[in-house]
Design a protein around this motif. Structure first.
Motif, PDB file in Angstrom:
ATOM      1  N   VAL B   9      -0.014  46.397 -25.729  1.00 37.05           N
ATOM      2  CA  VAL B   9       0.504  45.278 -24.923  1.00 37.05           C
ATOM      3  C   VAL B   9       1.171  44.253 -25.831  1.00 37.05           C
ATOM      4  O   VAL B   9       2.277  43.769 -25.556  1.00 37.05           O
ATOM      5  CB  VAL B   9      -0.640  44.623 -24.106  1.00 37.05           C
ATOM      6  N   LEU B  12       4.533  45.599 -27.167  1.00 35.42           N
ATOM      7  CA  LEU B  12       5.567  45.558 -26.124  1.00 35.42           C
ATOM      8  C   LEU B  12       6.067  44.125 -25.939  1.00 35.42           C
ATOM      9  O   LEU B  12       7.262  43.873 -25.848  1.00 35.42           O
ATOM     10  CB  LEU B  12       4.999  46.068 -24.801  1.00 35.42           C
ATOM     11  N   THR B  13       5.107  43.176 -25.886  1.00 41.22           N
ATOM     12  CA  THR B  13       5.495  41.777 -25.696  1.00 41.22           C
ATOM     13  C   THR B  13       6.345  41.290 -26.858  1.00 41.22           C
ATOM     14  O   THR B  13       7.390  40.660 -26.658  1.00 41.22           O
ATOM     15  CB  THR B  13       4.241  40.900 -25.572  1.00 41.22           C
ATOM     16  N   THR B  33      13.164  44.057 -19.831  1.00 37.07           N
ATOM     17  CA  THR B  33      12.466  45.245 -19.321  1.00 37.07           C
ATOM     18  C   THR B  33      11.185  45.489 -20.123  1.00 37.07           C
ATOM     19  O   THR B  33      10.122  45.747 -19.541  1.00 37.07           O
ATOM     20  CB  THR B  33      13.395  46.469 -19.418  1.00 37.07           C
ATOM     21  N   LEU B  34      11.299  45.418 -21.464  1.00 38.98           N
ATOM     22  CA  LEU B  34      10.101  45.634 -22.295  1.00 38.98           C
ATOM     23  C   LEU B  34       9.041  44.574 -21.991  1.00 38.98           C
ATOM     24  O   LEU B  34       7.847  44.879 -21.905  1.00 38.98           O
ATOM     25  CB  LEU B  34      10.470  45.584 -23.775  1.00 38.98           C
ATOM     26  N   HIS B  37       7.271  45.411 -18.904  1.00 39.11           N
ATOM     27  CA  HIS B  37       6.264  46.449 -19.159  1.00 39.11           C
ATOM     28  C   HIS B  37       4.998  45.835 -19.729  1.00 39.11           C
ATOM     29  O   HIS B  37       3.887  46.136 -19.277  1.00 39.11           O
ATOM     30  CB  HIS B  37       6.800  47.484 -20.157  1.00 39.11           C
ATOM     31  N   ASN B  40       3.171  43.843 -17.092  1.00 34.90           N
ATOM     32  CA  ASN B  40       2.537  44.706 -16.092  1.00 34.90           C
ATOM     33  C   ASN B  40       1.272  45.357 -16.644  1.00 34.90           C
ATOM     34  O   ASN B  40       0.245  45.408 -15.970  1.00 34.90           O
ATOM     35  CB  ASN B  40       3.514  45.783 -15.628  1.00 34.90           C
ATOM     36  N   LEU B  41       1.382  45.851 -17.889  1.00 35.99           N
ATOM     37  CA  LEU B  41       0.196  46.490 -18.480  1.00 35.99           C
ATOM     38  C   LEU B  41      -0.920  45.461 -18.669  1.00 35.99           C
ATOM     39  O   LEU B  41      -2.095  45.750 -18.465  1.00 35.99           O
ATOM     40  CB  LEU B  41       0.558  47.137 -19.825  1.00 35.99           C
ATOM     41  N   PHE B  42      -0.522  44.246 -19.045  1.00 30.30           N
ATOM     42  CA  PHE B  42      -1.496  43.178 -19.246  1.00 30.30           C
ATOM     43  C   PHE B  42      -2.239  42.886 -17.948  1.00 30.30           C
ATOM     44  O   PHE B  42      -3.473  42.840 -17.907  1.00 30.30           O
ATOM     45  CB  PHE B  42      -0.747  41.927 -19.724  1.00 30.30           C
ATOM     46  N   ILE B  76       6.266  45.423 -10.324  1.00 32.27           N
ATOM     47  CA  ILE B  76       7.230  46.446 -10.764  1.00 32.27           C
ATOM     48  C   ILE B  76       8.492  46.370  -9.904  1.00 32.27           C
ATOM     49  O   ILE B  76       9.617  46.368 -10.405  1.00 32.27           O
ATOM     50  CB  ILE B  76       6.609  47.860 -10.661  1.00 32.27           C
TER      51      ILE B  76
END
Lengths: 932, 113
Positions: B9, B12-13, B33-34, B37, B40-42, B76
């Motif tokens: 996470v 990505l951040t 976009t990244l 992601h 969203n995962l967080f 999303i």
């Protein structure tokens, strides 16, 4: 309902007046305002007996009880007293203004604003909830801004209005902070709770702050030194405004606030010293300057400042009977000051000027007004037999009773007497200068014309009231002021001993000294004026304007420093401030590891996560080669999908997968029109700085995520898990949440999707791209736009994909799937046709345009929601039932399915609208034809 | 597992933030976009990481928390809508302003559409 209508009637009238009366000359606006004034006064009077007897009327309308924000009204003796002054005076001013504006431009606007102001003032004095009182408080500031700047085309009017707004508006902000502190400490914003002894605000450690902030609010509104500046500058307002706002209502709001909060905040040393010092300073400054003003309205303004100081001082003194004296003087001040303002307006009409060096000897022209003004001015001067004399004597008595430190005991009475002396002098002056003192000198209007009877009637009524109050002072003090003062003090006060007013004691001699001294001072005015003119000019208005210009210039410089036009810099600042806010919390010594045991890493998942990180880093490293980076970005999306799938979120995985496909297609379409490579233009420093910010941000988010995951899991999920089947009729809890429990969120979300699609449609509409496509693109992109294999394969895939989509849609309520995913799959299948065939080819075969599809989907979703209203259920509640149908067997039908169909339709419409319009840009035909 | 996931996470951040700070529109869009992601995962992880426990009644004995999943599903779709919009905005800006710099002014003036 009654208190609510007392406040709302004038406000409704304010909106109504400009609608029904377009011509300023008509009598209609005054008639509306007058009717409302009479109605409000009679409504108040109908409650007077009970309220003065000690009962408190409270009306409560629950609105947002969770944050203590509910309109609530309260009518006790204190509120009634002020409300009667506001409404009664409003009524007289309406009459006055009708003649003042007679036939002139602006009457409609004036009456409308006046009503708005009256409603706001009534709101302040009848609010039970302090937050609502604040709203009305700010409203008076705003309306008074417009009223003072009534003649917008005059520079002094605009400046005066701005000054008022800056000072009273700033005070309002301070008051807001103070009220929030009070509400926080008392646990409620309702006066009933705050005024209760249990609130114990005075022992709160933040009490000095509360007192200070509330005091700033009250002092700015009631023009207390050093905030008194705005009042003289507000004299640019039309005279009815000055007579109403600046003698009887707005300037009394601050005093009302102090009286209102006296039981909660008062009775401390801080209260005594801060308020009485401010009051004393104001009293002296106002009285001194008033004497030397040659403009009638300016003299009255400074005299108002001084009287407000006197009342504030009395509120601050906190002696047993000071509140009685304060409120009695407040009543007297309203009664004698308003007719004097009205006189100033009438005289200006008669002579065309307000300069007392030119206006003299008007008693021949205006005999009636001479008598009226004589009464009012005598009350202001504190001449015996009149109400002003009594309240001023009360003041002298209280000034001697004040419990100030021993060495200063003599100071308060001495200063009080000096102020009384000046006050008598300027009262003599305004009366004698205007009506006697020889002949008028070069008046703009010559000979002075009589402004008519009508304009003098309201002043006459008030003068009569002064006489009545003077004659019946005892019953007024006992019957009205007593209960009001008790309400303000928070406990019943004994009757005021009126006999001490008739004693010939120290107070009597103070009054006598003030009167005689005032007379002497007035007689010696000519040399005094000359002396005053030699004082160094300290024009506060210039200082204020200079401060305003400085503040504006500094703000501008700050804005330019922060906002230099670089979007990169803004984003960096936003992220940095987020880090600065969150960082200290993370570093404050909290446990990063929350205590829950970590789960073991299985090789497959671990590899997936590592690859996810690798692709993300790859995107960053390769972002100069855009196509390559975009492909890596797509892979990152796929690894996110796999992560969702691995950690028990099949719905998310399906959604992410289909979204990823669409997103990459869209970005690729866009890329074909953009440069293929990103120039390497960032300096080393810039790169390092950005890397630093990124590292800090990533570190922070990662740490927070870790801290959350390792803490014990407490969740509201059990409710959803247990209610999903019995309440929502589906076993896929995620889908049931989307279409049922939190259907409103989903409705909002598809609306956003629809709006985004329509925005894309609008943005691509007239985009002329064809000639501007850079030539270099050929080396990156395939030369054959529609390869044979793709074309052949795409056609049989369509029915299969649609079938899968239908299956996913139908099972969504019970198994992973649903409207979103089905919609995206359909969109992907259809866009494949666009890519394989051509835009024109595919579009000819589309049965429907896309925009109506979005609307239809939204209507369907909303309609399902509204349908539940028909059955008496809340918006978007779902209904379901089980059926046995021949051939199909057991079937469960839920209205949520209809909602999901709406979601499906919107998603298909929106996605295809976006894609087709981007694709359209590539076609040879260009953007001539509209698609969607 | 939690540690590795949190690192992912964070990475990505960080990658998202770095790209968002670039000067040209296309990398910024990729960065967004990244970042989506990562976010969203967080959010998803606030329901904890559970293997083989989908929130479907009857599928598993101890189903995972469905609420973050529903939130992330919404996120999303919204971020898809946002991406589409930003992409077209970037395109339009590139055509109208004749460059693809986020400030609308090309420091080098090297690309003319």
């Amino acid at each position: 309902m009654m208190l609510l209508s007392i406040v709302t009637l004038p406000l409704v009238g304010a909106l109504l007046t400009p609608l029904v009366s377009r011509r300023s000359t008509a009598i209609l606006p005054a008639l509306i305002a007058g009717t409302i004034g009479i109605t409000v006064v009679s409504m108040l009077l109908s409650q007077a007996m009970g309220v003065l007897g000690g009962s408190i009327l409270i009306e409560h309308y629950p609105w947002l009880p969770g944050i203590g924000l509910s309109p609530a009204f309260r009518l006790d003796a204190l509120g009634l007293f002020f409300a009667l002054i506001i409404a009664g005076m409003g009524l007289l001013i309406t009459l006055y203004a009708h003649f003042y504006f007679a036939g002139k431009h602006g009457a409609v606007r004036f009456h409308s604003l006046m009503l708005a102001f009256m409603g706001a003032m009534l709101g302040i004095v009848t609010s039970e909830n302090l937050l609502f009182m604040l709203v009305f408080w700010e409203m008076t500031s705003l309306v008074s801004f417009v009223l003072i700047g009534f003649h917008q085309d005059e520079r002094p009017a605009r400046r005066g209005a701005r000054m008022t707004l800056v000072i009273t508006g700033g005070g309002g902000l301070a008051l807001l902070a103070g009220v929030l502190l009070i509400g926080n400490s008392a646990g409620s914003f309702r006066l009933s709770d705050i005024l209760a002894p249990e609130a114990a605000l005075t022992s709160d450690p933040l009490y000095p702050w509360m007192l200070g902030l509330v005091l700033i609010g009250a002092m700015t509104k009631s023009a207390q030194f050093p905030f008194h500046l705005w009042l003289p500058n507000a004299m640019t307002a039309p005279t009815p405004v000055s007579a109403y706002l600046h003698s009887a209502t707005m300037v009394k709001a601050g005093i009302f606030l102090l009286a209102r909060l006296n039981p909660a905040l008062g009775d401390t040393e801080a209260w005594l010293y801060s308020i009485s010092t401010a009051g004393m300073a104001t009293l002296l400054t106002g009285a001194f300057i008033a004497m030397f003003k040659h403009d009638t309205k300016e003299l009255l303004a400074y005299s108002t400042v001084s009287h407000l100081g006197l009342i504030t001082l009395l509120v601050g003194l906190s002696t047993r009977m000071a509140m009685v004296a304060a409120l009695f003087h407040l009543l007297n001040h309203a009664l004698f000051k308003a007719p004097l303002f009205m006189m100033a307006g009438a005289v200006q009409k008669a002579t065309g000027t307000r300069d007392m060096r030119r206006i003299n000897g008007l008693w021949r022209t205006l005999p009636a007004l001479t008598v009226i003004s004589a009464v009012a001015a005598a009350s202001m001067a504190g001449l015996p037999l009149l109400a002003g004399y009594l309240s001023k004597k009360m003041f002298f008595i209280e000034s001697m009773n004040a419990s100030v430190m021993p060495p200063l005991q003599w100071l308060t009475p001495a200063l009080a007497a000096i102020a009384g002396l000046f006050s008598a002098a300027y009262s003599f002056r305004i009366f004698h200068n205007v009506f006697f003192n020889g002949q008028p000198q070069d008046l703009p209007v010559w000979p002075p014309k009589n402004p008519g009877v009508g304009i003098q009637v309201p002043a006459a009524v008030l003068a009569l009231a002064v006489v009545l109050v003077s004659w019946h002072a005892e019953s007024v003090v006992h019957g009205l002021i007593g209960p009001v003062a008790s309400a303000a003090a928070g406990s019943a006060l004994p009757d005021y001993d009126m006999h001490q007013l008739h004693h010939i004691g120290t107070a009597f001699f103070m009054s006598l000294a003030a009167m005689l001294g005032g007379l002497l001072l007035y007689m010696a005015r000519e040399p005094l004026f000359r002396l005053y003119d030699q004082l160094p000019p300290a024009d506060a208005r210039e200082i204020f304007e200079w401060l305003m210009t400085r503040a504006g210039g500094n703000a501008e410089r700050l804005v330019h420093a922060l906002e230099n036009g670089s979007v990169q810099r803004y984003i960096a600042l936003i992220i940095l401030s987020t880090i600065a806010l969150a960082g200290p919390v993370l570093l404050s010594g909290i446990q990063w590891h929350g205590g829950e045991a970590l789960t073991p890493v299985d090789p497959l998942t671990g590899m997936g996560l590592v690859l996810l990180m690798a692709t993300a880093v790859g995107v960053v490293l390769g972002h100069h080669q855009r196509l390559f980076a975009l492909l890596l970005l797509g892979s990152a999306g796929l690894f996110v999908t796999l992560t969702f799938a691995r950690f028990s979120a099949p719905d998310l995985a399906l959604t992410q997968l289909s979204v990823e496909v669409m997103a990459v297609i869209i970005m690729m379409l866009a890329l074909s029109f953009l440069p293929q490579a990103t120039p390497r233009e960032s300096s080393g420093f810039r790169k390092g700085r950005d890397l630093g910010i990124a590292a800090l941000g990533g570190l922070g988010v990662g740490l927070v995520s870790f801290a959350i995951m390792t803490r014990p899991h407490s969740t509201i999920a059990d409710f959803f898990l247990s209610q999903s089947k019995p309440g929502g009729g589906g076993s896929n809890v995620v889908n049931v949440i989307l279409v049922d429990f939190r259907g409103f969120d989903t409705l909002g979300e598809i609306t956003v999707l629809g709006i985004a699609a329509v925005a894309v449609f609008a943005l691509t509409r007239n985009l002329q791209l064809k000639d501007r496509i850079p030539q270099e693109r050929d080396q990156y992109w395939a030369s054959n736009p529609h390869p044979l294999i793709l074309r052949t394969m795409a056609r049989p895939i369509l029915p299969i994909a649609l079938m899968v989509s239908a299956y996913i849609f139908l099972r969504g309520h019970n198994m992973p799937g649903g409207g979103f995913i089905a919609g995206l799959i359909t969109a992907v299948a259809l866009s494949l046709q666009y890519m394989a065939g051509s835009l024109a080819w595919a579009h000819e075969r589309m049965l429907t345009p896309f925009r109506p599809l979005i609307g239809l989907g939204l209507l369907l979703a909303c309609g399902t929601g509204l349908g539940s209203l028909v059955f008496g259920e809340a918006f978007l509640s779902s209904w379901f039932g089980h059926y046995k149908l021949p051939l199909l067997g057991h079937l469960e039908l839920a209205t949520a399915l209809l909602f999901d169909l709406g979601v499906f339709t919107t998603v298909v419409g929106a996605t295809l609208l976006i894609l087709a319009n981007l694709g359209k840009l590539m076609t040879v035909h260009g953007p001539g034809k509209e698609i969607g | 597992m939690e540690a590795l996931y949190a690192i992912a996470v964070g990475v990505l951040t960080a990658c998202g933030i770095y790209l968002v700070l670039r000067g040209r529109t296309f990398p910024v869009i990729m960065g967004l976009t990244l970042l989506s992601h990562g976010v969203n995962l967080f959010l998803f992880a606030s329901g904890r990481l559970a293997l083989a426990a989908p929130a479907v009644i009857g599928e598993s004995a101890d189903p995972t928390d469905p609420l973050p999943q529903a939130l992330v599903l919404t996120a999303i779709v919204i971020s898809f809508a946002m991406t589409a919009f930003v992409v077209v905005l970037a395109l339009r800006a590139a055509v109208e302003l004749r460059n693809d710099h986020v400030d609308g002014v090309d420091p080098e003036e090297d690309w003319r559409p």
